[in-house]
Enzyme design. Structure first.
Site, PDB file in Angstrom:
ATOM      1  N   GLY A 148       0.831  -1.188   0.000  1.00 24.05           N
ATOM      2  CA  GLY A 148       0.000   0.000   0.000  1.00 24.05           C
ATOM      3  C   GLY A 148       0.871   1.245   0.000  1.00 24.05           C
ATOM      4  N   CYS A 149       0.236   2.393  -0.226  1.00 22.15           N
ATOM      5  CA  CYS A 149       0.995   3.644  -0.322  1.00 22.15           C
ATOM      6  C   CYS A 149       1.612   4.036   1.021  1.00 22.15           C
ATOM      7  CB  CYS A 149       0.102   4.751  -0.861  1.00 22.15           C
ATOM      8  SG  CYS A 149      -1.499   4.915  -0.029  1.00 22.15           S
ATOM      9  N   TYR A 150       0.808   4.022   2.083  1.00 22.93           N
ATOM     10  CA  TYR A 150       1.369   4.323   3.402  1.00 22.93           C
ATOM     11  C   TYR A 150       2.446   3.310   3.809  1.00 22.93           C
ATOM     12  CZ  TYR A 150      -2.395   7.704   4.592  1.00 22.93           C
ATOM     13  OH  TYR A 150      -3.253   8.777   4.654  1.00 22.93           O
ATOM     14  N   THR A 152       4.531   1.672   2.115  1.00 25.19           N
ATOM     15  CA  THR A 152       5.794   1.900   1.417  1.00 25.19           C
ATOM     16  C   THR A 152       6.624   2.950   2.140  1.00 25.19           C
ATOM     17  OG1 THR A 152       4.903   1.262  -0.744  1.00 25.19           O
ATOM     18  CG2 THR A 152       6.830   2.703  -0.742  1.00 25.19           C
ATOM     19  N   GLU A 313       6.694  10.642  -0.638  1.00 30.20           N
ATOM     20  CA  GLU A 313       6.567   9.852  -1.863  1.00 30.20           C
ATOM     21  C   GLU A 313       5.322  10.314  -2.598  1.00 30.20           C
ATOM     22  OE1 GLU A 313       5.862   5.779  -0.526  1.00 30.20           O
ATOM     23  OE2 GLU A 313       3.718   6.076  -0.773  1.00 30.20           O
TER      24      GLU A 313
END
Length: 347
Positions: A148-150, A152, A313
């Site tokens: 997931g984005c968080y 990462t 990011e």
């Protein structure tokens, strides 16, 4: 050329995949599916792709995905695991941007995503697609579950402190204070995401519990080799793109003489997409906008016992589609940064 299919090409991660893959010198886009938009030229929905993507959306039945070398799933949770077995049987590799192949514990997956897992055997062989941690495993993988984005940003921010079983900070009291732009919620109509609700505003959400929490914990424990305790609080930024994670850790007495700046620089030396900034830097989300880069800075306020790591990011690129392309490059023996060297857009 790598023949690529995309299932679910109408959302934000889908169009980001199209933007990146249309510029990739070793990719042939073969099929892009959408039941709702079948027959619609991709460039009619996303004019930024005019002249670069000539395909039209098609139904999954018409897509001939088994003729592809790899299929990306930019779909809601549950779709990839329903189709993975047929694709794997045809020799097609699978990269899922959703959560179907992230969490190794099936009970945890079912608790947080509210559905039974359709293929536990495939989940068992799936590789977690964080190249900086699992590069060698990704190269030979048939199935990738992208982070997931968080997760990462949080895992990459904490990784140097725990890699190889290091014990430099208190592992029981980690705090991740993370913020994301509205595109992280996907392309959907929801009251909390409309302009009048999200602009000129800032708020936390899912403080009681967020489904990225067990994913982050799983990843950090795999890196460390021992249990960690984590408080994770996500927030909604009044922006479209970008994640900014502020990570806190308490330095253990025996590690007070550690040069943490040097530790991070050494750990990420040679990584194509992780940039450890000079001491004292304050990274901004726009420093990575529309790029696959992660930029981070290490701080020790007052030279005391609290370590603060700032990580930025782009949630749609390194937090999703760009990371998927990075994994694809590794899987097919291509240069890891191929098609991903775009300079961030600023201002």
């Amino acid at each position: 050329m790598v023949k690529v299919g995309i299932v679910g090409g109408t959302g934000y991660t889908g169009v980001e995949l199209l933007r990146l893959l249309a510029q990739h010198p070793e990719v042939k886009l073969t099929a892009i599916t959408s039941r709702k938009e079948a027959g619609t030229p991709v460039a009619d929905m996303y004019p930024n792709l005019r002249g670069r993507v000539d395909l039209a959306f098609c139904t999954p039945d018409d897509a001939r995905l088994t003729d592809c070398d790899v299929v990306f799933f930019a779909t809601p949770h549950g779709v990839a695991m329903a189709q993975a077995r047929e694709l794997l049987a045809a020799g097609v590799r699978v990269i899922d941007l959703a959560a179907d192949f992230r969490l190794k514990d099936i009970a945890t997956f079912e608790k947080w995503y509210g559905m039974p897992h359709a293929c536990p055997d495939i989940l068992e062989e799936a590789v977690y697609g964080l190249p900086e941690i699992n590069r060698d495993k990704i190269k030979s993988a048939r199935v990738i579950g992208l982070p997931g984005c968080y997760p990462t940003s949080v895992q990459l921010g904490y990784a140097p402190l725990f890699a190889g079983g290091r014990k430099l900070v208190d592992p029981k009291h980690l705090i991740a204070d993370a913020k994301s732009g509205a595109s992280g919620a996907g392309r959907k109509g929801e009251t909390s995401l409309i302009l009048a609700e999200s602009a000129d505003n800032f708020k936390a959400y899912a403080v009681k519990g967020h489904r990225h929490h067990p994913e982050i914990k799983q990843g950090l424990e795999a890196i460390a080799g021992y249990n960690v305790g984590l408080t994770f609080v996500p927030h909604l930024l009044p922006t479209i793109r970008g994640i900014h994670s502020t990570l806190y850790a308490t330095i253990l007495p025996e590690a007070r003489d550690t040069d943490f700046q040097a530790l991070f620089e050494t750990y990420y030396a040679g990584e194509p997409f992780v940039d450890v900034l000079p001491a004292g830097s304050m990274p901004e989300t726009r420093w990575v906008r529309a790029s696959n880069y992660v930029r981070m800075a290490v701080h020790r306020p007052g030279n005391e016992d609290t370590l603060v790591i700032l990580v930025v990011e782009d949630n749609l690129v390194k937090g999703a589609s760009g990371q998927g392309v990075q994994c694809m490059n590794l899987m097919f023996g291509l240069p890891e940064n191929m098609g991903l060297t775009h300079i961030p857009v600023l201002p």
